[in-house]
Enzyme design. Structure first.
Site, mmCIF file in Angstrom:
data_model
loop_
_atom_site.group_PDB
_atom_site.id
_atom_site.type_symbol
_atom_site.label_atom_id
_atom_site.label_comp_id
_atom_site.label_asym_id
_atom_site.label_seq_id
_atom_site.Cartn_x
_atom_site.Cartn_y
_atom_site.Cartn_z
ATOM 1 N N GLY A 19 14.527 -9.891 -1.380
ATOM 2 C CA GLY A 19 15.125 -10.160 -0.352
ATOM 3 C C GLY A 19 16.500 -9.595 -0.511
ATOM 4 N N GLY A 20 17.565 -9.787 0.207
ATOM 5 C CA GLY A 20 19.231 -9.636 0.827
ATOM 6 C C GLY A 20 19.050 -8.849 -0.671
ATOM 7 C CB ALA A 21 20.779 -10.750 -3.384
ATOM 8 N N GLY A 22 18.681 -8.751 -3.841
ATOM 9 C CA GLY A 22 18.040 -7.488 -4.455
ATOM 10 C C GLY A 22 17.855 -6.449 -4.071
ATOM 11 C CG ASP A 26 9.552 -17.020 -9.257
ATOM 12 O OD1 ASP A 26 9.315 -18.130 -9.390
ATOM 13 O OD2 ASP A 26 8.888 -16.477 -8.559
ATOM 14 C CG LEU A 44 16.828 -23.387 10.007
ATOM 15 C CD1 LEU A 44 18.309 -24.577 9.508
ATOM 16 C CD2 LEU A 44 17.328 -21.839 8.673
ATOM 17 C CB THR A 72 20.330 -21.100 13.222
ATOM 18 O OG1 THR A 72 21.199 -21.100 13.268
ATOM 19 C CG2 THR A 72 20.234 -21.559 14.664
ATOM 20 C CD GLU A 73 26.687 -24.923 10.430
ATOM 21 O OE1 GLU A 73 25.979 -25.628 9.226
ATOM 22 O OE2 GLU A 73 27.378 -24.776 10.686
ATOM 23 C CD GLU A 97 19.403 -20.193 -2.447
ATOM 24 O OE1 GLU A 97 18.592 -19.446 -1.403
ATOM 25 O OE2 GLU A 97 18.511 -21.648 -2.059
ATOM 26 C CG LEU A 144 22.193 -14.161 6.014
ATOM 27 C CD1 LEU A 144 22.187 -13.412 7.142
ATOM 28 C CD2 LEU A 144 21.375 -13.495 5.197
#
Lengths: 591, 234
Positions: A18-21, A225, A256, A258-259, A391, A408
């Site tokens: 994902g984004g972090a990885g 995980d 969702l 969005t806000e 996360e 993000l």
């Protein structure tokens, strides 16, 4: 049982695409380290893709005088004061650089007339430390920012030459005799082969676990995980009672909206057509913190002012914004509303209900992503070889409640920071002893047990039971007695989860096996959540108790730390020592 | 009762693929196709398909639904079921790994071939690279691609030449970077595409446009590339 596994070796592995990885993998690859990004789905199928509204950061486009310190103030306040101020300071100050890098990578941000990145207002944002009114600080690519960000990062990694192991599932971590993490055992989903992937640095970027709840905005793959791998290894997790319920999940479907809808001028109404947030948050109204808005919605529903035949949701009104704004700023929302709510927001309001959205807790780390073991309230030690970001980690920038658009930013800033830290550590000659056969065997126990199961519990049934239990006993409002009942049910479920029946024992693309392993992961996360929630005897941020309705700074201005081996909840000091400024002291939190 | 006929193939157990019929009670609800698969999987744990976001943005569950490529998670039964029958097959033209799961390597290779990343040989500024709203608007309808492969696997030109024709998905992204005012590699990109197969095998059949679950128009993007290549040649 001895397991002779093929071994693959890398300097660094990142679990999660994902984004972090991918931000971590990019940093590591560019540093010249032999790196693999191991991901259970093709990277662009990761849950980051579903992020909509944007990435919050003081890039001073909307307001040339914007200041990262104002963003920091908002984030500290949003966290209900248990976000670590050194980490928040780092995120908010480094943020602009990390966002500009994304633009340079090609992320197609929406634009202002000046050609700069478009920023929209989001909840909990202010100017001048809460004194200067609403800020517009969330950088957006229409309402598809997560999609644009995830694809830009994948593209950046393609350019950089990152090695991806796509559709590989990490089962458990391997720990050598010194207690140092030296890689993972993983399954190649396509072939079914199990391999020991050896690495000097292992980064857990496995995202959230919203699937512990029945109703969630999260993708089906969000099964915690990495956090569960840590828990099985006896590693403590922090602030696991803090789950964000997003105010606007589409009623029934859970998807969702969005806000940013409220940022662009949309607002919530009850069955009388009343804009009820004016009563709960007179200043910020619909742009109060997410925890505040979600609770207000539930109260409206409980007090009989919900909408629909069952009075079980409220409505998000958007039609007054006009077709032009909706189609240009919120096109994805229009699409989702038509598909999942069968309403067209151009003409009708969207039925919404608070829905599980984000795990504020996770594996405690320092700013460099190194996973920490809290020894006492004030002392920690580093778990060698292990990193976490995004996360899955609790660094902690979100504390008891995350502000919209900060996830993000968190994942690019701390994915990057973990990469930088690993590079530094490798340059300094980091060394770890190789794993023994017994060490690898230890990481195979769970998989072996499952593969040998001749009979046992149904995966689908146990999963449903788990999700129902969490939804019912650990939702938006919590209460001691009912949480104890929930815990009892979870203890019964633990036995079932250990006794799952894997019906399909074949190799190739065996999703029965993956779902079983994921269910066990969900359980570990759910149980940690339940213990932490039951024992934090106060209300703070997303954790709202009917039996302890007030924030208790005297006893609970602390992180909670769940120690799985002893099933014990400890506490840890919150950081109040930012490097470049005075700390923001706790105040009563109103919007 | 709905009859669901599903393509089954397990490389370790089956000599060849076959169609298997299931009966399912949808309770009168207009479920999404993915919901139906999830219900079937409760009973048949071996049924293999990909899924992730379940809201049409991750592109995992592209499959052939009653003869048309689409995403299972955003395709309601009411839109596709005729005579109470739903037939699900893997996306065509690429090798099947198991059941509804295809091997997408060839598809990803064609994507990678177009250098789907920003190239800019000028030093990056201290802030973002400026781009006007009009320049940015040129990327709308291009960047939203979710790489589900519904389009390329519906394209006869891709079926015949999956190794040499880039295919609609890859070409949509090729144009996404050609159209980006922040990208300086236009000439290099066009040179890479300038052969009889990469672009020119598109015969404007427009299956890609018909099936795209995101409403994108690869044929139009291919037309733009074609024009750029022809202009460059003169």
């Amino acid at each position: 049982m001895t397991n002779i596994l093929r071994k693959m070796s890398y300097e660094a592995i990142v679990i999660g695409g994902g984004g972090a990885g991918m931000r971590a993998a990019l940093q590591l690859t560019e540093a010249g380290l032999k790196t693999a990004c191991i991901t259970k789905v093709f990277p662009t199928r990761s849950h980051t893709v579903s992020a909509q509204g944007g990435i919050t950061c003081a890039i001073a486009s909307n307001d040339p005088n914007d200041d990262w310190r104002w963003h920091m103030y908002d984030t500290v306040k949003g966290s209900d004061y248990i976000g670590d101020q050194d980490a928040i300071e780092y995120m908010c100050s480094v943020g602009p650089q990390a966002v500009f890098e994304l633009d340079h990578m090609g992320l197609p941000f929406s634009r202002t007339e000046e050609g700069r990145i478009y920023q929209r207002p989001f909840g909990g944002q202010s100017k001048n430390f809460g004194e200067g009114g609403q800020a517009a600080r969330t950088c957006a690519a229409a309402d598809r920012t997560g999609h644009a960000l995830l694809h830009a990062l994948y593209q950046g990694n393609l350019k950089g030459g990152t090695t991806f192991l796509n559709e590989w599932f990490a089962v458990d971590m391997v720990q050598n005799d010194d207690g140092v993490i030296v890689g993972v055992v993983a399954i190649c989903i396509e072939s079914g082969e199990t391999v020991y992937i050896e690495a000097k640095a292992t980064v857990l970027a496995t995202g959230g676990a919203g699937r512990i709840y029945q109703s969630t905005t999260n993708a089906l793959i969000n099964t915690g995980d990495g956090v569960a791998m840590g828990l099985r290894m006896g590693l403590p997790v922090q602030d696991m009672e803090m789950w964000q319920f997003h105010p606007t999940g589409i009623a029934g479907a859970g998807t969702l909206v969005t806000e940013g809808c409220r940022g662009e001028g949309g607002y919530l109404i009850n069955k009388d057509g009343e804009r009820f947030m004016e009563r709960y948050a007179p200043n910020a109204k619909d742009l109060a913190g997410r925890d505040v808005v979600a609770r207000s919605m539930v109260l409206e529903i409980l007090e009989g002012r919900g909408c629909g035949p069952n009075g079980d949701h409220v409505l998000l009104k958007l039609d007054h914004l006009g077709e032009d704004v909706l189609e240009s700023k919120l096109p994805g929302i229009c699409e989702l509303s038509r598909t999942f709510a069968h309403v067209d927001p151009i003409f009708e309001p969207v039925p919404v209900v608070p829905t599980c959205h984000y795990m504020m807790g996770g594996l405690p780390t320092n700013i460099g992503g190194q996973v920490l073991y809290p020894e006492s309230e004030s002392e920690t030690r580093i778990i060698e070889g292990l990193y976490a970001c995004g996360e899955a980690a609790c660094v902690s920038v979100h504390g008891a409640n995350r502000l919209g658009g900060n996830s993000l930013l968190d994942l690019v800033v701390f994915g990057r920071a973990a990469g930088i830290q690993i590079e530094k550590s490798m340059r300094e000659g980091y060394h770890a002893e190789a794993a023994s056969q017994a060490n690898v065997d230890a990481a195979m126990v769970r998989l072996n047990t499952l593969n040998r199961s001749e009979s046992g519990e149904s995966i689908a049934e146990v999963r449903e039971e788990l999700q129902k239990t969490m939804q019912l006993y650990f939702g938006v409002f919590r209460e001691g007695e009912s949480m104890q009942k929930g815990l009892e049910l979870l203890r019964e479920l633990r036995i079932k989860v250990a006794n799952l029946h894997l019906q399909d024992k074949t190799g190739a693309f065996n999703t029965d096996r993956i779902e079983a392993l994921e269910l066990q992961n969900l359980f570990e996360v759910a149980f940690a959540t339940a213990i932490s929630a039951e024992q934090r005897k106060e209300s703070r941020g997303a954790h709202a108790r009917n039996d302890f309705t007030e924030r208790d700074d005297e006893n609970w201005l602390k992180h909670s730390v769940y120690y799985p081996t002893e099933e014990r909840l400890g506490k840890r000091d919150v950081n109040f020592s930012p490097k470049t400024m005075d700390a923001f002291p706790p105040k009563i939190r109103t919007y | 009762m709905l009859t669901v006929s599903i393509y089954r193939y397990h490389p370790e157990l089956d000599a060849k693929p076959y169609m298997q019929d299931f009966q399912i009670d949808t309770g009168g609800k207009d479920l999404m196709v993915l919901d139906v698969l999830n219900l079937l999987k409760i009973k048949d744990r071996g049924l293999a398909y990909r899924r992730s976001c379940r809201e049409g943005v991750c592109g995992s569950d592209g499959m052939n639904i009653n003869g048309t490529n689409g995403l299972a998670c955003i395709t309601p039964l009411s839109k596709v079921v005729k005579n109470n029958k739903l037939t699900l097959r893997p996306l065509p033209a690429l090798p099947v790994i198991r059941d509804l799961v295809i091997d997408m390597d060839q598809f990803y290779k064609q994507y990678k071939k177009v250098k789907p990343f920003l190239l800019n040989d000028t030093p990056a500024p201290g802030i973002e690279r400026l781009q006007s709203p009009e320049e940015r608007a040129k990327l709308d309808g291009l960047y939203e691609c979710i790489l589900c492969a519904c389009c390329s696997t519906a394209c006869p030109s891709f079926w015949w030449n999956p190794d040499r024709f880039i295919g609609p998905a890859g070409l949509l992204q090729a144009y996404r970077f050609l159209a980006d005012s922040r990208d300086t590699a236009t000439e290099e990109r066009l040179a890479d595409l300038d052969d009889p197969f990469s672009v020119f095998r598109c015969h404007g059949i427009m299956n890609c446009v018909t099936v795209c679950p995101k409403g994108l128009n690869p044929t139009k993007a291919i037309g733009h590339i074609r024009n750029m290549l022809l202009t460059r040649a003169t």
